[in-house]
Design a protein around this motif. Structure first.
Motif, PDB file in Angstrom:
ATOM      1  N   GLY A 238      65.701  76.643  16.201  1.00 40.84           N
ATOM      2  CA  GLY A 238      64.915  75.746  17.261  1.00 40.84           C
ATOM      3  C   GLY A 238      64.446  76.508  18.396  1.00 40.84           C
ATOM      4  O   GLY A 238      64.954  77.423  18.598  1.00 40.84           O
ATOM      5  N   ILE A 239      63.449  75.836  18.878  1.00 37.56           N
ATOM      6  CA  ILE A 239      63.058  76.463  20.226  1.00 37.56           C
ATOM      7  C   ILE A 239      63.794  76.220  21.454  1.00 37.56           C
ATOM      8  O   ILE A 239      64.357  75.049  21.501  1.00 37.56           O
ATOM      9  CB  ILE A 239      61.711  76.034  20.420  1.00 37.56           C
ATOM     10  CG1 ILE A 239      60.498  76.544  19.329  1.00 37.56           C
ATOM     11  CG2 ILE A 239      61.072  76.447  21.994  1.00 37.56           C
ATOM     12  CD1 ILE A 239      59.151  75.962  19.496  1.00 37.56           C
ATOM     13  N   PRO A 240      64.106  77.054  22.294  1.00 39.91           N
ATOM     14  CA  PRO A 240      65.240  76.719  23.314  1.00 39.91           C
ATOM     15  C   PRO A 240      64.594  75.946  24.097  1.00 39.91           C
ATOM     16  O   PRO A 240      63.245  75.702  24.338  1.00 39.91           O
ATOM     17  CB  PRO A 240      65.505  78.253  23.929  1.00 39.91           C
ATOM     18  CG  PRO A 240      64.253  79.272  23.563  1.00 39.91           C
ATOM     19  CD  PRO A 240      63.870  78.509  22.117  1.00 39.91           C
ATOM     20  N   LEU A 241      65.305  75.202  24.987  1.00 33.36           N
ATOM     21  CA  LEU A 241      65.188  74.220  25.942  1.00 33.36           C
ATOM     22  C   LEU A 241      64.161  75.234  27.131  1.00 33.36           C
ATOM     23  O   LEU A 241      64.695  76.142  27.425  1.00 33.36           O
ATOM     24  CB  LEU A 241      66.255  73.411  26.609  1.00 33.36           C
ATOM     25  CG  LEU A 241      66.999  72.659  25.434  1.00 33.36           C
ATOM     26  CD1 LEU A 241      68.103  71.956  26.067  1.00 33.36           C
ATOM     27  CD2 LEU A 241      65.961  71.329  25.169  1.00 33.36           C
ATOM     28  N   GLY A 242      63.714  74.141  27.784  1.00 33.93           N
ATOM     29  CA  GLY A 242      62.763  74.970  28.912  1.00 33.93           C
ATOM     30  C   GLY A 242      63.730  75.012  30.319  1.00 33.93           C
ATOM     31  O   GLY A 242      64.932  74.764  30.239  1.00 33.93           O
ATOM     32  N   GLY A 243      63.182  75.141  31.209  1.00 36.69           N
ATOM     33  CA  GLY A 243      64.162  75.390  32.455  1.00 36.69           C
ATOM     34  C   GLY A 243      63.078  75.271  33.826  1.00 36.69           C
ATOM     35  O   GLY A 243      61.756  75.223  33.695  1.00 36.69           O
ATOM     36  N   LYS A 244      63.515  75.414  34.987  1.00 33.86           N
ATOM     37  CA  LYS A 244      62.865  75.357  36.238  1.00 33.86           C
ATOM     38  C   LYS A 244      62.166  76.645  36.418  1.00 33.86           C
ATOM     39  O   LYS A 244      62.527  77.912  35.875  1.00 33.86           O
ATOM     40  CB  LYS A 244      63.753  75.059  37.424  1.00 33.86           C
ATOM     41  CG  LYS A 244      64.378  73.786  37.311  1.00 33.86           C
ATOM     42  CD  LYS A 244      65.331  73.180  38.557  1.00 33.86           C
ATOM     43  CE  LYS A 244      65.669  72.037  38.421  1.00 33.86           C
ATOM     44  NZ  LYS A 244      66.605  71.317  39.674  1.00 33.86           N
TER      45      LYS A 244
END
Length: 388
Positions: A238-244
């Motif tokens: 899966g594509i990793p989660l994003g972030g700030k």
């Protein structure tokens, strides 16, 4: 044992498909005039083509049928005598939709082989964009703007025959000018195109590129897994989660950078990139909302920064932006990296504004596609004037 010649044509999918096919076919027909058999074909892995995504055609020619059969038995050539690049923005590297990782434009080129590129730039401007190669090679710039059209249309600006004339000069063992012009008269029935091939033959020059010249960055590499290491069934990470996003000046964290594929970088698809004038931005969110690839990062101060690793250069952001000159598409060869524009502006706003003014002072037209009926008929006289 006879000799085998291999030529690759690297082009933008769909937009330059007919151009690449014409060049590849013309190479085989010109060689046939001198008794050399050959074959022209598009790379299997590029089908079906995608708009603007790099693709290849190959022309394989031999001095006899047996040697040609040996060459045809290979999936595709492992090395080529000539690489033809019909868009100078591809000098930064090639990433097909069928694989991961950017590959050098000169990867298959033999030592002392010839790399022909269509461009208005000088060799010293193009050499830093291409990856370094262990052996020297010759760079030949065919003066002209990259020729773009579409799947069912063709921009007949003589790029195809001019490249054939250049090959006759750079690799006379493959075929001579007379064979090129005879092929043009037989296939195109156009004496002006035969003259264009002659002019390219007369004017083409080369610059030797040495191993210490070019982009020193190591090309992407990977190892195929052994059968004992493969997962059961079909499993895709899966594509990793994003972030700030972190402000490089204040250290503040905020906004949002979405998760993206960590391996596949779409930027090799583009011929132009958006540059943003943040001081004109009204934070309307339209570029962020309308981008088909979700390539805009939301910054802590509420601006929208085009992530240039993910941007494919479609130009939708420029089209929907309501503020004049806030988002401008600029030719990709003007830039050497994909660093953040917002970070550059935050760190040194005055320096960024100076660069911005230089980038957009001669606002270019979009580099491919029809905008109105009769467009290409209007463009051709200017292109022929550039070619002389």
């Amino acid at each position: 044992m006879g000799r085998l010649f291999a030529v690759e044509i690297v082009y933008r999918g769909i937009f330059q498909k007919k151009l690449a096919a014409n060049i590849s076919r013309g190479i085989v027909l010109a060689a046939h005039k001198e008794g050399k058999p050959g074959i022209s074909f598009g790379r299997y892995g590029d089908s079906p083509e995608r708009n603007g995504i790099p693709a290849k055609y190959f022309a394989i020619v031999a001095t006899d049928e047996t040697t040609l059969e040996e060459g045809k038995a290979k999936y595709e050539p492992k090395e080529v005598d000539v690489t033809i690049c019909v868009d100078d923005t591809l000098f930064k590297g090639v990433e097909s939709w069928a694989w991961y990782g950017l590959q050098p434009i000169n990867k298959l080129l033999k030592p002392d082989g010839a790399l022909i590129v269509t461009s208005l730039k000088e060799p010293e401007e193009l050499i830093p964009l291409a990856h370094r190669k262990e052996a020297p090679y010759k760079l030949a710039v065919l003066k002209g703007t990259p020729s773009f059209s579409g799947l069912w249309v063709y921009k007949d600006d003589h790029t195809d025959v001019r490249i054939l004339g250049a090959i006759a000069r750079l690799l006379p063992e493959l075929f001579g000018l007379a064979s090129v012009q005879e092929t043009i008269r037989d296939e195109w029935h156009n004496e002006l195109k035969a003259t264009s091939a002659l002019r390219a033959f007369e004017r083409i020059g080369t610059a030797t590129v040495t191993p210490d010249q070019g982009n020193p960055q190591e090309p992407y590499k990977f190892e195929m897994p052994k059968w004992t290491e493969m997962r059961e069934g079909i499993a895709i990470p899966g594509i990793p989660l994003g972030g700030k996003v972190k402000d490089p000046v204040t250290g503040e964290e905020g906004g949002w950078r979405p998760g993206r594929n960590t391996t596949f970088k779409k930027w090799a698809t583009r011929t132009m990139r958006p540059v943003v004038d943040f001081e004109k931005c009204i934070k309307c969110t339209l570029c962020w909302l309308q981008c088909p690839d979700s390539c805009f990062d939301v910054t802590p101060d509420g601006y929208y920064d085009a992530n240039l690793e993910a941007c494919c250069g479609c130009g939708v952001c420029e089209a929907v932006c309501p503020e004049k000159d806030c988002v401008t598409m600029v030719n990709e060869t003007r830039f050497e990296d994909n660093s953040s524009q917002w970070e550059a502006w935050r760190k040194e706003p005055a320096a960024y504004d100076t660069h911005l003014a230089e980038w957009i002072k001669d606002r270019p037209e979009r580099s491919h596609g029809f905008r109105f009926k009769g467009q290409y008929q209007q463009e051709l006289p200017n292109e022929f004037a550039r070619q002389g």
